[in-house]
Design a protein around this motif. Structure first.
Motif, PDB file in Angstrom:
ATOM      1  N   LEU A 214       0.819  -1.211   0.000  1.00 39.16           N
ATOM      2  CA  LEU A 214       0.000   0.000   0.000  1.00 39.16           C
ATOM      3  C   LEU A 214       0.851   1.258   0.000  1.00 39.16           C
ATOM      4  CD1 LEU A 214      -2.772  -1.494   2.118  1.00 39.16           C
ATOM      5  CD2 LEU A 214      -3.148  -0.201   0.023  1.00 39.16           C
ATOM      6  N   ARG A 215       2.045   1.171   0.580  1.00 38.40           N
ATOM      7  CA  ARG A 215       2.947   2.330   0.492  1.00 38.40           C
ATOM      8  C   ARG A 215       3.301   2.586  -0.967  1.00 38.40           C
ATOM      9  NH1 ARG A 215       2.126   2.241   5.567  1.00 38.40           N
ATOM     10  NH2 ARG A 215       0.142   2.480   4.631  1.00 38.40           N
TER      11      ARG A 215
ATOM     12  N   LEU B 152      -2.255   6.407  -6.183  1.00 41.58           N
ATOM     13  CA  LEU B 152      -3.490   5.662  -6.418  1.00 41.58           C
ATOM     14  C   LEU B 152      -4.356   5.520  -5.183  1.00 41.58           C
ATOM     15  CD1 LEU B 152      -1.579   4.574  -8.834  1.00 41.58           C
ATOM     16  CD2 LEU B 152      -3.272   2.768  -8.946  1.00 41.58           C
ATOM     17  N   VAL B 153      -3.733   5.549  -4.024  1.00 42.88           N
ATOM     18  CA  VAL B 153      -4.522   5.510  -2.796  1.00 42.88           C
ATOM     19  C   VAL B 153      -4.020   6.575  -1.842  1.00 42.88           C
ATOM     20  CG1 VAL B 153      -4.873   3.023  -3.025  1.00 42.88           C
ATOM     21  CG2 VAL B 153      -3.063   3.868  -1.571  1.00 42.88           C
ATOM     22  N   LYS B 154      -4.924   7.024  -1.024  1.00 45.01           N
ATOM     23  CA  LYS B 154      -4.568   8.007  -0.006  1.00 45.01           C
ATOM     24  C   LYS B 154      -4.795   7.353   1.339  1.00 45.01           C
ATOM     25  CE  LYS B 154      -5.897  12.605   1.640  1.00 45.01           C
ATOM     26  NZ  LYS B 154      -4.563  12.757   2.246  1.00 45.01           N
ATOM     27  N   ILE B 155      -3.807   7.447   2.192  1.00 44.59           N
ATOM     28  CA  ILE B 155      -3.876   6.771   3.479  1.00 44.59           C
ATOM     29  C   ILE B 155      -3.901   7.805   4.584  1.00 44.59           C
ATOM     30  CG2 ILE B 155      -2.772   5.071   4.957  1.00 44.59           C
ATOM     31  CD1 ILE B 155      -1.402   3.940   2.503  1.00 44.59           C
TER      32      ILE B 155
ATOM     33  N   VAL C 263      -9.319   4.883  -2.240  1.00 44.35           N
ATOM     34  CA  VAL C 263      -8.900   4.919  -3.631  1.00 44.35           C
ATOM     35  C   VAL C 263      -9.023   6.351  -4.135  1.00 44.35           C
ATOM     36  CG1 VAL C 263      -9.350   4.059  -5.951  1.00 44.35           C
ATOM     37  CG2 VAL C 263      -9.715   2.575  -3.979  1.00 44.35           C
ATOM     38  N   THR C 264      -7.969   6.857  -4.724  1.00 46.81           N
ATOM     39  CA  THR C 264      -8.025   8.215  -5.262  1.00 46.81           C
ATOM     40  C   THR C 264      -7.719   8.172  -6.746  1.00 46.81           C
ATOM     41  OG1 THR C 264      -5.680   8.618  -4.882  1.00 46.81           O
ATOM     42  CG2 THR C 264      -7.179   9.195  -3.113  1.00 46.81           C
TER      43      THR C 264
END
Lengths: 242, 242
Positions: free
Chosen positions: A58-59, A66-69, A77-78
């Motif tokens: 995920l990092r 693609l993703v914001k954490i 999901v971005t």
DNA sequence: TCATTGATATTTGTATTACAAATTTATCAA
DNA sequence: TTGATAAATTTGTAATACAAATATCAATGA
């Protein structure tokens, strides 16, 4: 052909496999933009992997945009932003920067920008016009010794025209190039005699053409403007050139 | 203004800070391309962070193509490849794909490609010529019902011309666009009457112009060719268009 | 009823330890 | 010198624990 000795085992690490699976799902919109991913623990259970491997996957995705954490909240999901799409392009050009690249940049500008100006003359709206006018005013007032500011304003003038085409692909194509202009400019050790006057003159000509929606004039003035730029770099950057 | 309540703390995670530090060093060539990074343990000690945080930072960098990590060996700084630079751009366009993007693609092609063909006519070498000729031969023999192959060949023809400019920026700008052509083509439900003949005719015309290093002819034939493409999409993709 | 507060639960961030797996290096024999 | 083997090094994965930010919800008070 002998496929016997073809590369063995993609050797993908576990976290890379996870990355691909998720990327695929996002690409195919099985995970829609904006949706919340399951928590880390749930994903670990689903995939049957440790939290370490999952997190590293995920990092990777977050590094690519693609993703914001968000700590305490979750993972989302971005949709890829334009900035995400061109960030690595910027970095690429930045690291490639040398006399060759400068020559290529100038060549591409002469190839693309006249027509861009022409399209901008058709598509521009009132907002674009005032942006351009502001830019010209600031350029007039700019301290001739402040080369950096001058380069930034020049850069922005052309970017504004690219955006005025209302075609994001044009913007994406040109923006990484424009962002190198200040760096190019700084290579020319000092002010070039009459350079500011020329730039101002042509920016005004181009602006007027765009203002009047005169496609042909915008195209031609931009071509002349860039021709002059080429001459300057040819003169001050003696070296293999176009 | 009240700056009292301005946003506090950059909120960057530890691993993001590490990522930036290393990226900066690579960008400034303090860590030269090809050089080996210290081991994870050494870096942990230097930065004073846990292995977890450090590793997540390096996963980010590797996802972006700035470092290559090999199990058992070590971590190495790698120069960004062109593919790394445009991968996210490809993904971006892929996810944006819709009728709007199609219209924008066509517009950009008409804006850029004629001049690209013109430059290619000047810069092309013998290798380019034989690539183009091969492509035309294959296109001739291609089964008319095999729309996918036809689209791939068409795509490749134009990419070859872009590469023939010997200007990587041209290639980088156009490649992500070309890679969408097959997908665009597949939207047109069936063969367009006379489409293959037209494409073949103009590919040959363009090839001849490039072969003869006739810049003007190459430019004009490409413009005509793309005009025709626009007409087809206008007709078969009834919707808001350019 | 509504807004605020505060406690609680949830979720991601970092640290630590342990071991697996791939590669590199050192050792030794022929 | 060469080749094989063993040892050391280095990254990959797992598991556990706790910190820190956020979200949830109940209680409070007007």
């Amino acid at each position: 052909m002998d496929d016997v000795f073809r590369k063995i085992g993609s050797q993908l690490t576990l976290s890379q496999k996870i990355e691909r699976r998720l990327e695929e799902a996002i690409r195919e919109k099985k995970l829609p933009i904006g949706s919340k991913l399951p928590t880390e623990r749930e994903l670990c259970a689903s995939f049957g992997v440790s939290r370490t491997a999952l997190r590293e996957a995920l990092r990777r995705l977050s590094a690519r945009g693609l993703v914001k954490i968000t700590k305490g909240s979750g993972m989302y999901v971005t949709g890829l932003k334009i900035d995400d799409a061109i960030r690595n392009l910027d970095l690429y050009y930045d690291m490639q920067f040398d006399q060759n690249l400068i020559a290529q940049i100038i060549q591409v500008r002469r190839l693309f920008e006249p027509n861009i100006a022409g399209l901008a003359a058709i598509q521009r709206n009132q907002n674009d016009l005032s942006d351009l006018q502001d830019n010209i005013e600031k350029f007039k007032l700019c301290d001739p010794d402040n080369i950096q500011l001058e380069a930034d304003l020049d850069n922005k003038f052309h970017l504004t025209i690219a955006k005025a085409t209302r075609n994001p692909i044009v913007q994406i194509s040109m923006e990484p190039i424009y962002s190198l202009l200040p760096r190019m400019r700084s290579l020319i050790y000092a002010n070039v005699e009459g350079e500011k006057d020329h730039t101002l003159e042509y920016h005004i000509k181009i602006f007027n053409a765009i203002n009047e929606q005169n496609e042909t004039a915008a195209t031609e003035f931009m071509a002349e403007h860039l021709k002059r730029t080429t001459d300057i770099y040819k003169k001050y950057l003696h070296g293999a050139f176009i």
